[in-house]
Design a protein around this motif. Structure first.
Motif, PDB file in Angstrom:
ATOM      1  N   CYS A 117      75.416  12.436  59.147  1.00 27.05           N
ATOM      2  CA  CYS A 117      74.722  12.551  60.439  1.00 27.05           C
ATOM      3  C   CYS A 117      73.245  12.819  60.209  1.00 27.05           C
ATOM      4  CB  CYS A 117      75.346  13.655  61.271  1.00 27.05           C
ATOM      5  SG  CYS A 117      74.663  13.796  62.930  1.00 27.05           S
ATOM      6  N   LEU A 118      72.929  13.701  59.278  1.00 26.95           N
ATOM      7  CA  LEU A 118      71.536  14.020  58.953  1.00 26.95           C
ATOM      8  C   LEU A 118      70.809  12.790  58.443  1.00 26.95           C
ATOM      9  CD1 LEU A 118      69.310  16.160  58.666  1.00 26.95           C
ATOM     10  CD2 LEU A 118      70.212  16.660  56.382  1.00 26.95           C
ATOM     11  N   LEU A 119      71.445  12.061  57.539  1.00 22.11           N
ATOM     12  CA  LEU A 119      70.821  10.835  57.006  1.00 22.11           C
ATOM     13  C   LEU A 119      70.603   9.806  58.110  1.00 22.11           C
ATOM     14  CD1 LEU A 119      72.810  10.379  53.650  1.00 22.11           C
ATOM     15  CD2 LEU A 119      70.377  10.980  53.908  1.00 22.11           C
ATOM     16  N   ASP A 120      71.573   9.714  59.023  1.00 22.06           N
ATOM     17  CA  ASP A 120      71.468   8.757  60.114  1.00 22.06           C
ATOM     18  C   ASP A 120      70.295   9.106  61.023  1.00 22.06           C
ATOM     19  OD1 ASP A 120      73.455   6.559  61.460  1.00 22.06           O
ATOM     20  OD2 ASP A 120      72.330   7.663  62.972  1.00 22.06           O
ATOM     21  N   ILE A 121      70.156  10.386  61.360  1.00 27.45           N
ATOM     22  CA  ILE A 121      69.047  10.815  62.227  1.00 27.45           C
ATOM     23  C   ILE A 121      67.724  10.587  61.528  1.00 27.45           C
ATOM     24  CG2 ILE A 121      67.930  12.838  63.264  1.00 27.45           C
ATOM     25  CD1 ILE A 121      70.297  11.935  64.870  1.00 27.45           C
TER      26      ILE A 121
END
Length: 288
Positions: free
Chosen positions: A280-284
């Motif tokens: 999720c962090l990488l996606d954001i």
């Protein structure tokens, strides 16, 4: 004096099983970074950590205090600090009250919505310990207790609760309830003997395994809806795919040998939450 303090710290850490915080922490911060569309600031990070730790300390200590009688008769739990005399009931009660006050105060410092939510959240966290005395729905109440983490997280950064946060909450609810069913297989005979209500003691092992699979299927459905509604990208869908594999492997381990339950419960689910947060962090980040 220092040695005594270290022993007390160790005993209280064992009391609340601090290492199990990895189940709730990732989903609080998933909701915070999605709600903020990125970095939400050092102050909220500090407040979020303190609130999360205090809420979990409250829940675990309350559970240990209420379950002292039952834990003493269970071979798996008879050596807990709350049972063997290392921590007195009075000390646990003080610990519970202090953590409740810290949690409410953190909510007050963050925003009005978090302050008002603090009271029903504490009631639900305490309710789990009492629920199993009269209802097998305790597994779902435990799931809701951890499912509230993303609700609290997004409320902290945005002051509101969007639909995607509710979808994530429901997904976490079924995820936790699903693996708690597997974990409870270890205590079937004890629950029957003590008159405690658990789904495994009511419906048996085969049906419990089947129901856990249904719960985890629902988990994946709601997590997929969360990803779609939050408009996350392909990186998060890769994380979702890994989550599917992890849950399938968890059920394979348990069905193969019940001695794998601790590994399935702690290791796989712990890594799953951290992995979900990482993707999720990488996606954001990639979308900024």
């Amino acid at each position: 004096m220092i040695k005594r303090f270290k022993n007390s710290l160790k005993n209280f850490s064992e009391l609340v099983m601090f290492e199990h915080s990895i189940f709730s922490f990732p989903f609080i911060f998933i909701a915070m970074i999605v709600g903020a569309k990125g970095w939400f600031g050092w102050k909220l990070l500090a407040f979020g950590i303190i609130a999360s730790v205090s809420a979990r300390n409250f829940a675990m200590a309350f559970n240990r205090l209420m379950d002292r009688k039952f834990d003493a008769t269970n071979p798996r739990t008879k050596n807990r600090p709350s049972v063997d005399g290392r921590i007195s009931p009075q000390a646990i009660l003080v610990f519970i009250c202090l953590n409740a006050l810290v949690f409410v105060f953190m909510g007050y410092l963050i925003n009005p919505l978090c302050f008002y939510l603090a009271f029903p959240i504490l009631a639900i966290l305490a309710g789990y310990s009492l629920m199993k005395r009269f209802s097998s729905l305790a597994h779902l109440v435990l799931g809701l207790s951890l499912g509230l983490a993303p609700i609290a997280g997004v409320a902290a950064v945005s002051g509101e609760i969007p639909l995607w946060a509710i979808l994530l909450c429901v997904g976490v609810l079924f995820w936790v309830a699903g693996f708690d069913l597997l974990y409870s297989l270890q205590d079937i005979e004890h629950d029957k003997k003590e008159g405690l209500h658990s789904i495994p003691s009511k419906i048996g092992i085969p049906n419990t395994l089947y129901l856990s699979r249904i719960f985890h299927t629902l988990t994946l459905i709601f997590w997929a809806l969360f990803i779609d509604k939050a408009e996350l990208g392909n990186i998060m869908w890769v994380g979702f795919g890994i989550a599917v594999i992890a849950l399938i492997y968890e059920h394979y381990l348990v069905s193969k040998n019940f001695q794998n339950i601790p590994k399935a419960f702690f290791t796989i689910n712990g890594y799953l939450g951290i992995m979900f947060f990482g993707f999720c962090l990488l996606d954001i980040i990639s979308g900024e």
